[in-house]
Scaffold this motif. Structure first.
Motif, short mmCIF file in Angstrom:
data_model
loop_
_atom_site.label_atom_id
_atom_site.label_comp_id
_atom_site.label_asym_id
_atom_site.label_seq_id
_atom_site.Cartn_x
_atom_site.Cartn_y
_atom_site.Cartn_z
N THR A 181 -25.22 -18.01 93.13
CA THR A 181 -25.54 -19.43 93.07
C THR A 181 -27.04 -19.67 93.21
O THR A 181 -27.61 -20.51 92.51
N ALA A 182 -27.69 -18.93 94.11
CA ALA A 182 -29.14 -19.09 94.28
C ALA A 182 -29.87 -18.79 92.97
O ALA A 182 -30.78 -19.53 92.57
N ILE A 183 -29.47 -17.73 92.29
CA ILE A 183 -30.12 -17.37 91.02
C ILE A 183 -29.81 -18.43 89.96
O ILE A 183 -30.69 -18.77 89.14
N ALA A 184 -28.59 -18.98 89.96
CA ALA A 184 -28.26 -20.05 89.01
C ALA A 184 -29.17 -21.25 89.23
O ALA A 184 -29.66 -21.87 88.27
N MET A 230 -26.77 -28.46 83.55
CA MET A 230 -27.58 -27.25 83.42
C MET A 230 -27.17 -26.20 84.44
O MET A 230 -27.09 -25.00 84.12
N LEU A 231 -26.89 -26.63 85.65
CA LEU A 231 -26.51 -25.70 86.71
C LEU A 231 -25.17 -25.03 86.41
O LEU A 231 -25.01 -23.82 86.61
N HIS A 285 -32.68 -20.24 87.91
CA HIS A 285 -32.76 -20.29 86.45
C HIS A 285 -32.82 -21.74 85.95
O HIS A 285 -33.53 -22.05 84.98
N THR A 286 -32.09 -22.61 86.62
CA THR A 286 -32.10 -24.02 86.24
C THR A 286 -33.47 -24.63 86.45
O THR A 286 -34.00 -25.34 85.59
N SER A 324 -35.99 -23.38 83.91
CA SER A 324 -35.81 -23.94 82.57
C SER A 324 -36.48 -25.31 82.43
O SER A 324 -36.72 -25.78 81.33
N LEU A 325 -36.81 -25.93 83.58
CA LEU A 325 -37.50 -27.23 83.55
C LEU A 325 -39.00 -27.07 83.42
O LEU A 325 -39.66 -27.85 82.73
N VAL A 326 -39.55 -26.08 84.11
CA VAL A 326 -41.00 -25.84 84.11
C VAL A 326 -41.24 -24.34 84.09
O VAL A 326 -40.72 -23.60 84.93
#
Length: 233
Positions: A78-81, A158-159, A84-85, A88-90
């Motif tokens: 979950t932390a890595i998800a 996204m998550l 990654h989210t 993907s924003l910045v």
């Protein structure tokens, strides 16, 4: 109720706690994997019973999943998800993972994960909070400090996508790849840290996590100590 990527989504304007609602829903009997999302929590909580301040505008969700394998590994998935989210924003955000359950940007907390389950149930509850427009604590930060904010539902979409990708990877390859990815962004890896356990404080070099996700601390005498709980400083 909505459905997205095989999750049933229950969206509340205001709720006591998404994890509490998720645990209550398990008691009532569920058949599908589910996400609880709230615009605001009146009594959000973090690890070790700490209060999670939950003003409207941030993301507060709980996954209810039925995993196969070690429940403890999902805090890293979950932390890595979340990482990654955010990435993907910045591009090139200073995302780090602080053992055992926090996500940081530039050393400041932006997200936390809380995993709970009932002993008689196979269902696992994964609570996630992400600061979008509010950073309630002085040592925290939020997405709007780095880019234009987005809605909690857009962030949830996204998550979920990133969570499902990592879960599939975990099912196929086990914990090895997850552990490797987490360690690549581990906060204070190979640095001198302290671990607080109740009224005890132990110091040493944070050398990594083992195959069960336990933190490995090398003490001054070269002894290795393994922790499955505690607070990292």
């Amino acid at each position: 109720m909505e459905t997205f990527s095989n999750f049933c989504i229950y969206h509340y304007k205001e709720i006591f706690s998404t994890n509490t609602e998720a645990l209550d829903l398990i008691d009532k009997g569920i058949f599908d994997e589910t996400v609880i999302i709230a615009d605001k929590q009146t009594n959000g909580r973090g690890r070790t019973g700490k209060r999670w301040l939950s003003p409207e505008g941030n993301l507060y969700i709980s996954f209810i999943i039925n995993p196969v394998g070690k429940f403890s590994e999902f805090v890293f998935i979950t932390a890595i998800a979340v990482g990654h989210t955010l990435l993907s924003l910045v591009d090139n955000l200073g995302v780090q993972y602080k053992w055992p359950n926090d996500i940081l940007i530039d050393g400041k907390k932006i997200s936390g994960v809380l995993i709970e389950r009932k002993s008689y149930s196979n269902w696992l509850v994964i609570g996630v909070g992400i600061n979008i427009v509010h950073a309630p604590l002085q040592e925290s930060t939020c997405i709007s400090n780095y880019c234009n904010p987005l809605s909690n539902m857009d962030l949830l979409t996204m998550l979920i996508i990133n969570f499902n990708k990592l879960r599939k990877q975990w099912i196929l390859n086990g914990f090895y790849d997850i552990r490797k990815a987490w360690l690549e962004r581990a906060f204070k890896l190979n640095e001198l840290i302290s671990i607080k356990l109740a009224d005890q404080l132990l110091s040493g070099i944070f050398t990594g996590i083992d195959t069960d996700g336990k933190l490995i601390l090398k003490q001054e005498n070269e002894d290795l100590v393994y922790f499955d709980t505690g607070e990292l400083f």
